[in-house]
Design a protein around this motif. Structure first.
Motif, PDB file in Angstrom:
ATOM      1  N   LEU A   1       9.835   9.152   1.621  1.00 30.50           N
ATOM      2  CA  LEU A   1      11.163   9.747   1.439  1.00 30.50           C
ATOM      3  C   LEU A   1      12.262   8.775   1.852  1.00 30.50           C
ATOM      4  N   ALA A   2      11.997   7.982   2.874  1.00 27.55           N
ATOM      5  CA  ALA A   2      12.985   6.977   3.291  1.00 27.55           C
ATOM      6  C   ALA A   2      13.189   5.935   2.198  1.00 27.55           C
ATOM      7  N   MET A   3      12.112   5.497   1.567  1.00 28.80           N
ATOM      8  CA  MET A   3      12.230   4.525   0.471  1.00 28.80           C
ATOM      9  C   MET A   3      12.995   5.119  -0.697  1.00 28.80           C
ATOM     10  N   LEU A   4      12.649   6.356  -1.067  1.00 34.64           N
ATOM     11  CA  LEU A   4      13.335   7.004  -2.183  1.00 34.64           C
ATOM     12  C   LEU A   4      14.812   7.199  -1.861  1.00 34.64           C
ATOM     13  N   SER A   5      15.096   7.578  -0.628  1.00 36.81           N
ATOM     14  CA  SER A   5      16.486   7.757  -0.208  1.00 36.81           C
ATOM     15  C   SER A   5      17.271   6.462  -0.288  1.00 36.81           C
ATOM     16  N   GLY A   6      16.567   5.360  -0.075  1.00 32.79           N
ATOM     17  CA  GLY A   6      17.214   4.045  -0.137  1.00 32.79           C
ATOM     18  C   GLY A   6      17.354   3.495  -1.541  1.00 32.79           C
ATOM     19  N   GLY A   7      16.877   4.243  -2.540  1.00 34.88           N
ATOM     20  CA  GLY A   7      17.058   3.826  -3.925  1.00 34.88           C
ATOM     21  C   GLY A   7      15.820   3.296  -4.608  1.00 34.88           C
ATOM     22  N   ALA A   8      14.681   3.285  -3.922  1.00 35.04           N
ATOM     23  CA  ALA A   8      13.450   2.812  -4.552  1.00 35.04           C
ATOM     24  C   ALA A   8      13.020   3.771  -5.660  1.00 35.04           C
ATOM     25  N   THR A   9      12.427   3.230  -6.709  1.00 35.10           N
ATOM     26  CA  THR A   9      11.890   4.085  -7.772  1.00 35.10           C
ATOM     27  C   THR A   9      10.564   4.677  -7.315  1.00 35.10           C
ATOM     28  N   ALA A  10      10.063   5.621  -8.092  1.00 36.52           N
ATOM     29  CA  ALA A  10       8.770   6.218  -7.775  1.00 36.52           C
ATOM     30  C   ALA A  10       7.676   5.154  -7.744  1.00 36.52           C
ATOM     31  N   GLN A  11       7.649   4.279  -8.747  1.00 33.81           N
ATOM     32  CA  GLN A  11       6.616   3.250  -8.797  1.00 33.81           C
ATOM     33  C   GLN A  11       6.753   2.267  -7.644  1.00 33.81           C
ATOM     34  N   GLU A  12       7.970   1.860  -7.329  1.00 30.09           N
ATOM     35  CA  GLU A  12       8.180   0.952  -6.199  1.00 30.09           C
ATOM     36  C   GLU A  12       7.713   1.590  -4.899  1.00 30.09           C
ATOM     37  N   THR A  13       7.928   2.889  -4.768  1.00 29.62           N
ATOM     38  CA  THR A  13       7.501   3.601  -3.558  1.00 29.62           C
ATOM     39  C   THR A  13       5.985   3.633  -3.454  1.00 29.62           C
ATOM     40  N   VAL A  14       5.327   3.964  -4.550  1.00 31.15           N
ATOM     41  CA  VAL A  14       3.855   3.966  -4.556  1.00 31.15           C
ATOM     42  C   VAL A  14       3.319   2.578  -4.229  1.00 31.15           C
ATOM     43  N   ASP A  15       3.873   1.563  -4.858  1.00 27.91           N
ATOM     44  CA  ASP A  15       3.393   0.193  -4.641  1.00 27.91           C
ATOM     45  C   ASP A  15       3.567  -0.225  -3.184  1.00 27.91           C
ATOM     46  N   ALA A  16       4.725   0.094  -2.607  1.00 20.15           N
ATOM     47  CA  ALA A  16       5.002  -0.325  -1.238  1.00 20.15           C
ATOM     48  C   ALA A  16       4.131   0.413  -0.231  1.00 20.15           C
ATOM     49  N   LEU A  17       3.938   1.713  -0.452  1.00 20.37           N
ATOM     50  CA  LEU A  17       3.133   2.490   0.489  1.00 20.37           C
ATOM     51  C   LEU A  17       1.679   2.061   0.486  1.00 20.37           C
ATOM     52  N   THR A  18       1.136   1.779  -0.681  1.00 16.68           N
ATOM     53  CA  THR A  18      -0.288   1.448  -0.763  1.00 16.68           C
ATOM     54  C   THR A  18      -0.587  -0.026  -0.483  1.00 16.68           C
ATOM     55  N   LYS A  19       0.396  -0.904  -0.674  1.00 14.19           N
ATOM     56  CA  LYS A  19       0.150  -2.337  -0.566  1.00 14.19           C
ATOM     57  C   LYS A  19      -0.396  -2.738   0.798  1.00 14.19           C
ATOM     58  N   HIS A  20       0.180  -2.203   1.851  1.00 13.18           N
ATOM     59  CA  HIS A  20      -0.208  -2.617   3.202  1.00 13.18           C
ATOM     60  C   HIS A  20      -1.124  -1.610   3.897  1.00 13.18           C
ATOM     61  N   ASP A  21      -1.648  -0.672   3.129  1.00 16.81           N
ATOM     62  CA  ASP A  21      -2.558   0.337   3.676  1.00 16.81           C
ATOM     63  C   ASP A  21      -3.988  -0.156   3.504  1.00 16.81           C
ATOM     64  N   GLU A  22      -4.668  -0.452   4.601  1.00 15.82           N
ATOM     65  CA  GLU A  22      -6.023  -0.985   4.525  1.00 15.82           C
ATOM     66  C   GLU A  22      -7.008   0.023   3.936  1.00 15.82           C
ATOM     67  N   ARG A  23      -6.643   1.297   3.931  1.00 20.50           N
ATOM     68  CA  ARG A  23      -7.538   2.330   3.383  1.00 20.50           C
ATOM     69  C   ARG A  23      -7.003   2.885   2.061  1.00 20.50           C
ATOM     70  N   ARG A  24      -6.238   2.076   1.367  1.00 17.86           N
ATOM     71  CA  ARG A  24      -5.611   2.551   0.132  1.00 17.86           C
ATOM     72  C   ARG A  24      -6.622   2.984  -0.922  1.00 17.86           C
ATOM     73  N   GLU A  25      -7.829   2.462  -0.885  1.00 17.67           N
ATOM     74  CA  GLU A  25      -8.804   2.808  -1.924  1.00 17.67           C
ATOM     75  C   GLU A  25      -9.348   4.223  -1.781  1.00 17.67           C
ATOM     76  N   VAL A  26      -9.084   4.865  -0.639  1.00 20.57           N
ATOM     77  CA  VAL A  26      -9.495   6.269  -0.492  1.00 20.57           C
ATOM     78  C   VAL A  26      -8.275   7.195  -0.509  1.00 20.57           C
TER      79      VAL A  26
END
Length: 286
Positions: A55-80
């Motif tokens: 929600l913070a990313m979206l509030s700052g103007g990020a698109t839905a895809q940018e938000t998904v990419d940013a949240l999952t990029k640095h998540d070591e457990r993103r594959e689950v």
């Protein structure tokens, strides 16, 4: 273990999430939304940190895809993980990690994203999308979300069974005054949670819906006599009274029943009359 739809209404004044799962109280875990910002659902091995950060990313103007990419990029457990996001402009994105339990996947379109894991099959998501696209954009967002959730449930939903369902909707005008929450309903543990959720939504609409000016009836003549009689049977009024007094006593009864939002002095909402006829002083008061 969950299937969900994240969506916006046609003019992007409301955003919401509907979720169902064979999991206790998934509605407390998966959804997040903020008026004017967007909505998301985190599921599979849900990362609840996605909610505030997203929600913070979206509030700052990020698109839905940018938000998904940013949240999952640095998540070591993103594959689950599984994630669906709709931003303030109705752009959408869905993500399903490669290690999510089959069947798992999702679809995204203009103003909506649908995703699920441990499902009875791809048909669950396909029929949810069909129900969403087939619903009337003029309907309340909560009703459209429920239609999609019901379609998923009918198609088999979570392959392990049923347990919970929820709807969470925010908007420019919230239900409770000063809050952006329009609908926040959860069925945390139930044998038929989607059906129970539909029942609760009906009660919510009765209590918090606004009267349709075109349907209001003048509170006079035979109608006023019936209302006086019904209120009298329940100990709220005795004999003939003035119009002002009838309005006052009706308001007292409506306060007990949580129907104040549907009162219009000198008139009667058919929804109020139906409830008075059906339950009088009992029923859904909390």
């Amino acid at each position: 273990m969950t299937y969900s739809i994240v969506a916006a209404n046609a003019d992007h004044t409301q955003f919401g999430v509907a979720v169902a799962s064979k999991f206790l109280a998934a509605g407390a875990v998966a959804p997040a939304a903020r008026a004017g910002v967007g909505a998301l659902a985190t599921q599979a091995w849900a990362n609840t940190g996605y909610k505030a950060s997203g929600l913070a990313m979206l509030s700052g103007g990020a698109t839905a895809q940018e938000t998904v990419d940013a949240l999952t990029k640095h998540d070591e457990r993103r594959e689950v993980r599984q994630l669906g996001v709709v931003d303030a402009h109705g752009r959408s994105a869905t993500y399903t990690g490669t290690a999510c339990t089959d069947w798992a996947g999702g679809v995204a379109g203009d103003g909506y994203t649908i995703q699920g894991n441990v499902l009875a099959g791809s048909r669950v998501v396909a029929l949810m999308e069909e129900a969403w696209l087939g619903s009337d954009p003029r309907e309340p967002l909560a009703r459209r979300l429920l239609a999609a959730l019901t379609a998923g449930d009918t198609a088999g939903g979570d392959s392990r069974g049923r347990q919970c369902a929820s709807i969470y909707v925010v908007g420019d005008e919230g239900t409770y005054g000063g809050d952006d929450v329009v609908v926040d309903l959860r069925v945390d543990d139930h044998a038929d949670p989607v059906t129970e959720l539909a029942r609760l939504l009906g009660i919510h609409e009765m209590m918090f819906g606004k009267p349709d000016p075109k349907e209001l009836m003048d509170l006079e003549g035979p109608l006023a006599a019936e209302v006086r009689s019904l209120l009298g049977q329940r100990g709220h009024i005795a004999g003939d009274v003035s119009s002002a007094e009838l309005d006052r006593v009706l308001a007292v009864w409506a306060g007990i029943e949580n129907l104040e939002a549907r009162l219009v002095p000198g008139s009667l909402d058919p929804v109020v009359l139906a409830h008075l006829r059906r339950t009088g002083g009992g029923g859904v008061a909390a």
